[in-house]
Design an enzyme around this catalytic site. Structure first.
Site, PDB file in Angstrom:
ATOM      1  N   ARG A  70      48.322   8.003 -12.799  1.00 42.56           N
ATOM      2  CA  ARG A  70      48.635   8.117 -11.377  1.00 42.56           C
ATOM      3  C   ARG A  70      50.110   7.844 -11.102  1.00 42.56           C
ATOM      4  NH1 ARG A  70      45.119   4.844  -7.043  1.00 42.56           N
ATOM      5  NH2 ARG A  70      46.194   3.038  -7.851  1.00 42.56           N
ATOM      6  N   MET A  95      41.686  15.603  -4.244  1.00 39.28           N
ATOM      7  CA  MET A  95      40.552  14.823  -4.736  1.00 39.28           C
ATOM      8  C   MET A  95      40.959  13.633  -5.609  1.00 39.28           C
ATOM      9  SD  MET A  95      38.248  16.340  -3.155  1.00 39.28           S
ATOM     10  CE  MET A  95      36.711  15.744  -3.846  1.00 39.28           C
ATOM     11  N   VAL A  97      42.771   9.548  -5.492  1.00 37.99           N
ATOM     12  CA  VAL A  97      43.119   8.434  -4.606  1.00 37.99           C
ATOM     13  C   VAL A  97      44.549   8.000  -4.922  1.00 37.99           C
ATOM     14  CG1 VAL A  97      42.539   6.071  -3.951  1.00 37.99           C
ATOM     15  CG2 VAL A  97      40.713   7.701  -4.472  1.00 37.99           C
ATOM     16  N   ASN A 112      44.991  12.977   6.304  1.00 42.17           N
ATOM     17  CA  ASN A 112      43.914  13.543   5.480  1.00 42.17           C
ATOM     18  C   ASN A 112      42.869  14.130   6.420  1.00 42.17           C
ATOM     19  OD1 ASN A 112      42.332  14.048   3.096  1.00 42.17           O
ATOM     20  ND2 ASN A 112      41.069  12.280   3.612  1.00 42.17           N
ATOM     21  N   HIS A 114      38.666  14.816   6.558  1.00 46.65           N
ATOM     22  CA  HIS A 114      37.426  14.405   5.894  1.00 46.65           C
ATOM     23  C   HIS A 114      36.235  15.016   6.636  1.00 46.65           C
ATOM     24  CE1 HIS A 114      34.872  11.909   3.386  1.00 46.65           C
ATOM     25  NE2 HIS A 114      34.157  11.643   4.467  1.00 46.65           N
ATOM     26  N   GLY A 148      43.044   2.400   1.796  1.00 48.00           N
ATOM     27  CA  GLY A 148      41.625   2.566   1.485  1.00 48.00           C
ATOM     28  C   GLY A 148      41.249   4.033   1.314  1.00 48.00           C
ATOM     29  N   ASP A 150      39.496   6.961   2.944  1.00 48.95           N
ATOM     30  CA  ASP A 150      38.991   7.465   4.235  1.00 48.95           C
ATOM     31  C   ASP A 150      38.873   6.356   5.289  1.00 48.95           C
ATOM     32  OD1 ASP A 150      38.739  10.003   3.018  1.00 48.95           O
ATOM     33  OD2 ASP A 150      36.748   9.493   2.276  1.00 48.95           O
TER      34      ASP A 150
END
Ligand code: GRF
Length: 224
Positions: A70, A95, A97, A112, A114, A148, A150
């Site tokens: 990452r 997709m 984090v 984002n 969702h 976090g 979402d």
């Protein structure tokens, strides 16, 4: 950085898949638009439809593998964002984090979409979660991204009914159509300085009467 800017904003879209939300954003914010243009697309998957879609629109498209590293992804993505002078990052079916350090660096400048009415059904398979829970309505949320998954402040939500004969596929399609309307709307709200992080400014419905479900929402300025 404070929105509104005194020039068109430069948008980046991060996407891992087919890119239908990218298509909606590119259509809403074409080159030369006075409010914003999509100037960069980044995908962690070389085969992502979003990359070919970007190329077809003449938008610079970069594959940056994520793999298990990452830190490397974020270093390269950050370098691209700086090189392209990006003001606002739109995650659209991305997709992976991102780290708390990355989301903090772009706080108030990273959004984002969702496919649920957050805080309900965060994470993977939101539509399947909604069907399993037996809810009678669901929808989509465009929200600021925080550390976090979402969990960031909502900007726009749109509702759809869940029908008794819905499958995951039919519900997904109904919600996706609302995502395509909501994402450009949320970007406009953020760029025009009308939305405070931590406040739902606009919550609308696609019920037949078309009335907003939150007509009393108040606007405010945001300093980022
Ligand atoms: C959308 O449903 C979005 O809400 C979710 O992933 C899907 C991406 O679709 N996070 P697309 O690649 O924009 O078509």
């Amino acid at each position: 950085m404070t929105f509104p800017l005194e020039r068109p904003a430069r948008l980046a879209v991060f996407a891992s898949g087919r890119g239908s939300n990218l298509r909606a954003l590119a259509a809403a914010f074409p080159p030369g638009d006075p409010l914003a243009s999509v100037v960069l697309v980044v995908s962690n998957r070389r085969a992502a439809g979003a990359l070919s879609l970007a190329e077809a629109h003449g938008i610079p498209a970069h594959a940056v593998p994520f793999g298990g590293d990452r830190e490397r992804f974020e270093r390269e993505a950050d370098a691209l964002l700086r090189t392209f002078g990006v003001d606002l990052v739109c995650l659209a079916g991305f997709m992976r984090v991102l780290s708390p350090a990355f989301t903090a660096r772009y706080a108030g400048r990273i959004l984002n979409v969702h496919p649920s009415l957050l805080p309900l059904f965060p994470g993977l398979h939101a539509q399947r979660q909604a069907l399993s829970a037996g809810v009678r309505e669901s929808g989509c949320t465009v929200h600021f991204v925080d550390a976090g998954v979402d969990t960031g402040a909502a900007i726009v939500q749109r509702r759809v009914p869940v029908l008794s004969n819905d499958t995951e596929q039919t519900l997904t399609a109904r919600i996706l159509a609302e995502e395509h309307r909501s994402y450009p709307e949320a970007v406009r709200l953020v760029l025009s300085g009308q939305v405070l992080s931590g406040q739902v400014l606009s919550s609308t419905t696609n019920q037949p009467d078309g009335r907003p479900s939150n007509p009393n929402a108040k606007a405010g300025g945001v300093t980022l």
